[in-house]
Write a protein that holds these residues in place. Structure first.
Motif, PDB file in Angstrom:
ATOM      1  N   GLU A  79       0.833  -1.189   0.000  1.00  0.00           N
ATOM      2  CA  GLU A  79       0.000   0.000   0.000  1.00  0.00           C
ATOM      3  C   GLU A  79       0.870   1.243   0.000  1.00  0.00           C
ATOM      4  N   ILE A  80       0.490   2.223  -0.818  1.00  0.00           N
ATOM      5  CA  ILE A  80       1.143   3.527  -0.830  1.00  0.00           C
ATOM      6  C   ILE A  80       0.045   4.571  -0.712  1.00  0.00           C
ATOM      7  N   ASP A  81       0.100   5.350   0.356  1.00  0.00           N
ATOM      8  CA  ASP A  81      -0.893   6.403   0.589  1.00  0.00           C
ATOM      9  C   ASP A  81      -0.209   7.755   0.591  1.00  0.00           C
ATOM     10  N   TYR A  82      -0.810   8.690  -0.122  1.00  0.00           N
ATOM     11  CA  TYR A  82      -0.323  10.069  -0.116  1.00  0.00           C
ATOM     12  C   TYR A  82      -1.206  10.867   0.829  1.00  0.00           C
ATOM     13  N   MET A  83      -0.597  11.455   1.840  1.00  0.00           N
ATOM     14  CA  MET A  83      -1.336  12.281   2.792  1.00  0.00           C
ATOM     15  C   MET A  83      -1.333  13.716   2.280  1.00  0.00           C
ATOM     16  N   ARG A  84      -2.431  14.123   1.687  1.00  0.00           N
ATOM     17  CA  ARG A  84      -2.516  15.404   0.984  1.00  0.00           C
ATOM     18  C   ARG A  84      -2.154  16.604   1.839  1.00  0.00           C
ATOM     19  N   GLY A  85      -2.712  16.715   3.010  1.00  0.00           N
ATOM     20  CA  GLY A  85      -2.467  17.887   3.847  1.00  0.00           C
ATOM     21  C   GLY A  85      -1.030  18.021   4.297  1.00  0.00           C
ATOM     22  N   MET A  86      -0.344  16.893   4.421  1.00  0.00           N
ATOM     23  CA  MET A  86       1.029  16.903   4.912  1.00  0.00           C
ATOM     24  C   MET A  86       2.048  16.779   3.784  1.00  0.00           C
ATOM     25  N   GLY A  87       1.630  16.294   2.637  1.00  0.00           N
ATOM     26  CA  GLY A  87       2.548  16.129   1.514  1.00  0.00           C
ATOM     27  C   GLY A  87       3.506  14.973   1.682  1.00  0.00           C
ATOM     28  N   LEU A  88       3.120  13.984   2.472  1.00  0.00           N
ATOM     29  CA  LEU A  88       3.971  12.830   2.758  1.00  0.00           C
ATOM     30  C   LEU A  88       3.353  11.554   2.189  1.00  0.00           C
ATOM     31  N   PHE A  89       4.193  10.569   1.994  1.00  0.00           N
ATOM     32  CA  PHE A  89       3.739   9.251   1.570  1.00  0.00           C
ATOM     33  C   PHE A  89       3.915   8.280   2.719  1.00  0.00           C
ATOM     34  N   GLU A  90       2.905   7.460   2.938  1.00  0.00           N
ATOM     35  CA  GLU A  90       3.032   6.319   3.842  1.00  0.00           C
ATOM     36  C   GLU A  90       3.048   5.092   2.957  1.00  0.00           C
ATOM     37  N   VAL A 150       7.714   8.758   3.848  1.00  0.00           N
ATOM     38  CA  VAL A 150       8.671   9.290   2.883  1.00  0.00           C
ATOM     39  C   VAL A 150       8.192  10.655   2.409  1.00  0.00           C
ATOM     40  N   ASP A 151       9.127  11.561   2.291  1.00  0.00           N
ATOM     41  CA  ASP A 151       8.833  12.877   1.730  1.00  0.00           C
ATOM     42  C   ASP A 151       9.808  13.118   0.588  1.00  0.00           C
ATOM     43  N   ILE A 152       9.281  13.511  -0.564  1.00  0.00           N
ATOM     44  CA  ILE A 152      10.131  13.827  -1.706  1.00  0.00           C
ATOM     45  C   ILE A 152       9.855  15.261  -2.146  1.00  0.00           C
ATOM     46  N   ASN A 153      10.866  15.867  -2.739  1.00  0.00           N
ATOM     47  CA  ASN A 153      10.739  17.227  -3.255  1.00  0.00           C
ATOM     48  C   ASN A 153       9.996  17.220  -4.588  1.00  0.00           C
TER      49      ASN A 153
END
Length: 111
Positions: free
Chosen positions: A56-67, A83-86
């Motif tokens: 599973e890969i979830d993008y947390m929109r408000g935080m801009g992070l991936f779980e 994970v956070d990417i630029n």
């Protein structure tokens, strides 16, 4: 009447381009994040890439992070990361949350 059809077609094309850009951008970002996690697991846990499967890969929109949740198909163990990417897809940071998840949910791990 002809102007309305041209304007409608132009707006429709702009919407299609925008939707496609966002869709493929999100797929690219997911692939990049999974690649960073694969490298991390291979380096720090010594597990070969062939034995890893993205659950599973979830993008947390408000935080801009991936779980991301990755499973070792050989041992059936799960690994969890934040994970956070630029914007240019370079890695900003990767946080290993595996031990935290194992402490909170020990039943999810293989013996």
């Amino acid at each position: 009447m002809k102007k309305k059809i041209i304007i409608f077609n132009l707006l429709f094309c702009i919407v299609v381009i925008f939707v496609n850009y966002n869709y493929f951008n999100s797929k690219s970002r997911n692939a990049i994040v999974y690649n960073y996690v694969e490298n991390y697991i291979e380096t720090n846990y010594g597990i070969a890439r062939e034995n890893l499967k993205s659950e599973e890969i979830d993008y947390m929109r408000g935080m801009g992070l991936f779980e991301i949740e990755v499973k070792d198909i050989e041992t059936k163990n799960y690994y969890f990361f934040e994970v956070d990417i630029n914007d240019d897809y370079s890695l900003y940071y990767i946080k290993d949350l595996t031990e935290l998840h194992r402490k909170n949910h020990p039943k999810n791990q293989a013996d």
